[in-house]
Design a protein around this motif. Structure first.
Motif, PDB file in Angstrom:
ATOM      1  N   CYS A  56     -22.004 -26.067  32.570  1.00 28.97           N
ATOM      2  CA  CYS A  56     -21.030 -24.745  32.153  1.00 28.97           C
ATOM      3  C   CYS A  56     -19.574 -25.369  31.917  1.00 28.97           C
ATOM      4  O   CYS A  56     -18.441 -24.489  31.858  1.00 28.97           O
ATOM      5  N   SER A  57     -19.594 -26.406  31.412  1.00 23.32           N
ATOM      6  CA  SER A  57     -18.084 -27.313  31.350  1.00 23.32           C
ATOM      7  C   SER A  57     -17.629 -26.716  30.079  1.00 23.32           C
ATOM      8  O   SER A  57     -16.287 -26.557  30.104  1.00 23.32           O
ATOM      9  N   MET A  58     -18.233 -25.953  29.276  1.00 17.29           N
ATOM     10  CA  MET A  58     -17.603 -25.458  27.883  1.00 17.29           C
ATOM     11  C   MET A  58     -17.187 -24.182  28.079  1.00 17.29           C
ATOM     12  O   MET A  58     -16.492 -23.719  27.303  1.00 17.29           O
ATOM     13  N   ILE A  59     -17.560 -23.412  29.267  1.00 19.22           N
ATOM     14  CA  ILE A  59     -16.632 -21.895  29.582  1.00 19.22           C
ATOM     15  C   ILE A  59     -15.605 -22.030  30.594  1.00 19.22           C
ATOM     16  O   ILE A  59     -15.113 -21.184  31.185  1.00 19.22           O
ATOM     17  N   GLN A  60     -15.153 -23.301  30.797  1.00 22.13           N
ATOM     18  CA  GLN A  60     -14.134 -23.621  31.699  1.00 22.13           C
ATOM     19  C   GLN A  60     -12.659 -23.238  30.872  1.00 22.13           C
ATOM     20  O   GLN A  60     -12.724 -23.484  29.691  1.00 22.13           O
ATOM     21  N   CYS A  65     -15.540 -22.440  24.530  1.00 18.78           N
ATOM     22  CA  CYS A  65     -16.330 -21.473  24.899  1.00 18.78           C
ATOM     23  C   CYS A  65     -15.720 -20.475  25.821  1.00 18.78           C
ATOM     24  O   CYS A  65     -16.512 -19.686  26.191  1.00 18.78           O
ATOM     25  N   TYR A  66     -14.731 -20.806  26.088  1.00 15.57           N
ATOM     26  CA  TYR A  66     -13.964 -19.790  27.256  1.00 15.57           C
ATOM     27  C   TYR A  66     -13.793 -18.658  26.957  1.00 15.57           C
ATOM     28  O   TYR A  66     -13.958 -17.648  27.604  1.00 15.57           O
ATOM     29  N   LEU A  67     -13.513 -18.494  25.508  1.00 22.56           N
ATOM     30  CA  LEU A  67     -13.098 -17.090  25.239  1.00 22.56           C
ATOM     31  C   LEU A  67     -14.466 -16.604  24.300  1.00 22.56           C
ATOM     32  O   LEU A  67     -15.071 -17.332  23.752  1.00 22.56           O
ATOM     33  N   THR A  70     -15.329 -13.086  29.647  1.00 22.15           N
ATOM     34  CA  THR A  70     -15.832 -11.859  30.312  1.00 22.15           C
ATOM     35  C   THR A  70     -17.056 -12.613  31.024  1.00 22.15           C
ATOM     36  O   THR A  70     -17.609 -13.668  30.657  1.00 22.15           O
ATOM     37  N   VAL A  71     -17.376 -11.873  32.291  1.00 16.76           N
ATOM     38  CA  VAL A  71     -18.438 -12.448  33.034  1.00 16.76           C
ATOM     39  C   VAL A  71     -19.553 -12.067  32.223  1.00 16.76           C
ATOM     40  O   VAL A  71     -20.504 -13.116  32.183  1.00 16.76           O
ATOM     41  N   ARG A  72     -19.889 -11.287  31.325  1.00 18.51           N
ATOM     42  CA  ARG A  72     -21.014 -11.192  30.579  1.00 18.51           C
ATOM     43  C   ARG A  72     -21.145 -12.416  29.499  1.00 18.51           C
ATOM     44  O   ARG A  72     -22.450 -13.010  29.308  1.00 18.51           O
ATOM     45  N   ASP A  73     -20.085 -12.510  28.791  1.00 12.77           N
ATOM     46  CA  ASP A  73     -20.148 -13.845  27.781  1.00 12.77           C
ATOM     47  C   ASP A  73     -20.363 -15.085  28.407  1.00 12.77           C
ATOM     48  O   ASP A  73     -21.327 -15.883  28.086  1.00 12.77           O
ATOM     49  N   HIS A  74     -19.598 -15.425  29.753  1.00 10.03           N
ATOM     50  CA  HIS A  74     -20.163 -16.799  30.452  1.00 10.03           C
ATOM     51  C   HIS A  74     -21.402 -16.660  30.975  1.00 10.03           C
ATOM     52  O   HIS A  74     -22.018 -17.954  30.881  1.00 10.03           O
ATOM     53  N   ALA A  75     -21.703 -15.575  31.539  1.00  9.16           N
ATOM     54  CA  ALA A  75     -23.184 -15.571  32.095  1.00  9.16           C
ATOM     55  C   ALA A  75     -24.166 -15.893  30.816  1.00  9.16           C
ATOM     56  O   ALA A  75     -25.086 -16.636  31.266  1.00  9.16           O
ATOM     57  N   SER A  76     -24.069 -15.358  29.758  1.00  9.78           N
ATOM     58  CA  SER A  76     -24.990 -15.731  28.534  1.00  9.78           C
ATOM     59  C   SER A  76     -24.916 -16.980  28.204  1.00  9.78           C
ATOM     60  O   SER A  76     -25.966 -17.687  28.081  1.00  9.78           O
ATOM     61  N   PHE A  77     -23.795 -17.831  28.447  1.00 13.43           N
ATOM     62  CA  PHE A  77     -23.822 -19.181  28.135  1.00 13.43           C
ATOM     63  C   PHE A  77     -24.433 -19.922  29.011  1.00 13.43           C
ATOM     64  O   PHE A  77     -25.042 -20.812  28.787  1.00 13.43           O
ATOM     65  N   ALA A  78     -24.153 -19.750  30.134  1.00 16.78           N
ATOM     66  CA  ALA A  78     -24.621 -20.392  31.543  1.00 16.78           C
ATOM     67  C   ALA A  78     -26.201 -20.203  31.579  1.00 16.78           C
ATOM     68  O   ALA A  78     -27.094 -21.205  31.668  1.00 16.78           O
ATOM     69  N   PHE A  79     -26.656 -19.015  31.267  1.00 16.37           N
ATOM     70  CA  PHE A  79     -28.178 -18.498  31.463  1.00 16.37           C
ATOM     71  C   PHE A  79     -28.749 -19.387  30.112  1.00 16.37           C
ATOM     72  O   PHE A  79     -30.008 -19.997  30.322  1.00 16.37           O
ATOM     73  N   ASN A  80     -28.336 -19.487  28.807  1.00 20.33           N
ATOM     74  CA  ASN A  80     -28.860 -20.082  27.797  1.00 20.33           C
ATOM     75  C   ASN A  80     -28.842 -21.870  28.378  1.00 20.33           C
ATOM     76  O   ASN A  80     -29.784 -22.351  28.073  1.00 20.33           O
ATOM     77  N   SER A  81     -27.644 -22.111  28.699  1.00 19.85           N
ATOM     78  CA  SER A  81     -27.743 -23.616  29.225  1.00 19.85           C
ATOM     79  C   SER A  81     -28.806 -24.046  30.089  1.00 19.85           C
ATOM     80  O   SER A  81     -29.686 -25.142  29.715  1.00 19.85           O
ATOM     81  N   TYR A  82     -29.086 -23.304  31.184  1.00 20.97           N
ATOM     82  CA  TYR A  82     -29.963 -23.460  32.044  1.00 20.97           C
ATOM     83  C   TYR A  82     -31.584 -23.326  31.352  1.00 20.97           C
ATOM     84  O   TYR A  82     -32.265 -24.292  31.513  1.00 20.97           O
ATOM     85  N   PHE A  83     -31.553 -22.195  30.557  1.00 16.77           N
ATOM     86  CA  PHE A  83     -32.886 -22.107  29.965  1.00 16.77           C
ATOM     87  C   PHE A  83     -33.257 -23.198  28.956  1.00 16.77           C
ATOM     88  O   PHE A  83     -34.410 -23.680  28.956  1.00 16.77           O
ATOM     89  N   GLN A  84     -32.422 -23.495  28.231  1.00 13.55           N
ATOM     90  CA  GLN A  84     -32.634 -24.710  27.078  1.00 13.55           C
ATOM     91  C   GLN A  84     -32.744 -25.936  27.868  1.00 13.55           C
ATOM     92  O   GLN A  84     -33.787 -26.678  27.258  1.00 13.55           O
ATOM     93  N   PRO A 106     -27.317 -15.929  19.156  1.00 14.65           N
ATOM     94  CA  PRO A 106     -26.176 -15.043  19.595  1.00 14.65           C
ATOM     95  C   PRO A 106     -24.773 -15.661  19.128  1.00 14.65           C
ATOM     96  O   PRO A 106     -23.804 -14.804  18.912  1.00 14.65           O
ATOM     97  N   SER A 107     -24.808 -17.030  18.762  1.00 11.27           N
ATOM     98  CA  SER A 107     -23.673 -17.626  18.172  1.00 11.27           C
ATOM     99  C   SER A 107     -23.380 -16.910  16.550  1.00 11.27           C
ATOM    100  O   SER A 107     -22.393 -16.964  16.006  1.00 11.27           O
ATOM    101  N   LYS A 108     -24.445 -16.456  16.185  1.00  9.82           N
ATOM    102  CA  LYS A 108     -24.205 -15.702  14.792  1.00  9.82           C
ATOM    103  C   LYS A 108     -23.914 -14.213  14.848  1.00  9.82           C
ATOM    104  O   LYS A 108     -23.938 -13.579  13.590  1.00  9.82           O
ATOM    105  N   LEU A 109     -24.101 -13.611  15.810  1.00 11.50           N
ATOM    106  CA  LEU A 109     -23.718 -12.211  15.962  1.00 11.50           C
ATOM    107  C   LEU A 109     -22.286 -12.126  16.178  1.00 11.50           C
ATOM    108  O   LEU A 109     -21.405 -12.672  17.009  1.00 11.50           O
ATOM    109  N   LEU A 110     -21.858 -10.708  15.902  1.00 10.77           N
ATOM    110  CA  LEU A 110     -20.469 -10.375  16.029  1.00 10.77           C
ATOM    111  C   LEU A 110     -20.248  -9.905  17.451  1.00 10.77           C
ATOM    112  O   LEU A 110     -20.932  -9.039  18.000  1.00 10.77           O
TER     113      LEU A 110
END
Length: 113
Positions: A56-60, A65-67, A70-84, A106-110
């Motif tokens: 989760c270093s990239m969402i600090q 990836c901090y911006l 939001t909880v939802r965006d940071h959670a998505s990043f963390a969930f995907n980091s774990y999953f991958q 998700p990185s390609k979605l607006l």
């Protein structure tokens, strides 16, 4: 005979428009479920970034990836980091029902802010 050819052509079309990953599997991402309340997402995010072992270093603060912050965006990043990191070792994209798997990058979605 024409119906067989149509079925073959349809199958080839579907195969040709489905992008496989480099290892032949469809790419998948684990993201926060839009219907999950922020409190549940925060608890799952805390677990993923803590005991779960997600990177989760990239969402600090002040990281790429901090911006959006939001909880939802940071959670998505963390969930995907774990999953991958753990999907080939038995890890899942569940997080007590707070996450879902998507085949849309998700990185390609607006982002709807």
């Amino acid at each position: 005979m024409a119906i067989i050819w149509l079925r073959v052509l349809l199958a080839l079309l579907i195969i040709s428009i489905t992008p496989p990953s480099s290892d032949g599997e469809l790419e998948q991402w684990c993201i926060a479920d839009e219907q999950t309340p922020d409190g549940e997402l925060q608890a799952a995010l805390d677990w993923a970034c803590g005991r779960g072992g997600a990177d989760c270093s990239m969402i600090q603060v002040n990281q790429p990836c901090y911006l959006p912050n939001t909880v939802r965006d940071h959670a998505s990043f963390a969930f995907n980091s774990y999953f991958q990191k753990f999907k080939h070792k038995g890890g899942s994209c569940y997080f007590r029902g707070a996450a879902i798997i998507t085949e849309l990058d998700p990185s390609k979605l607006l982002h709807n802010a």
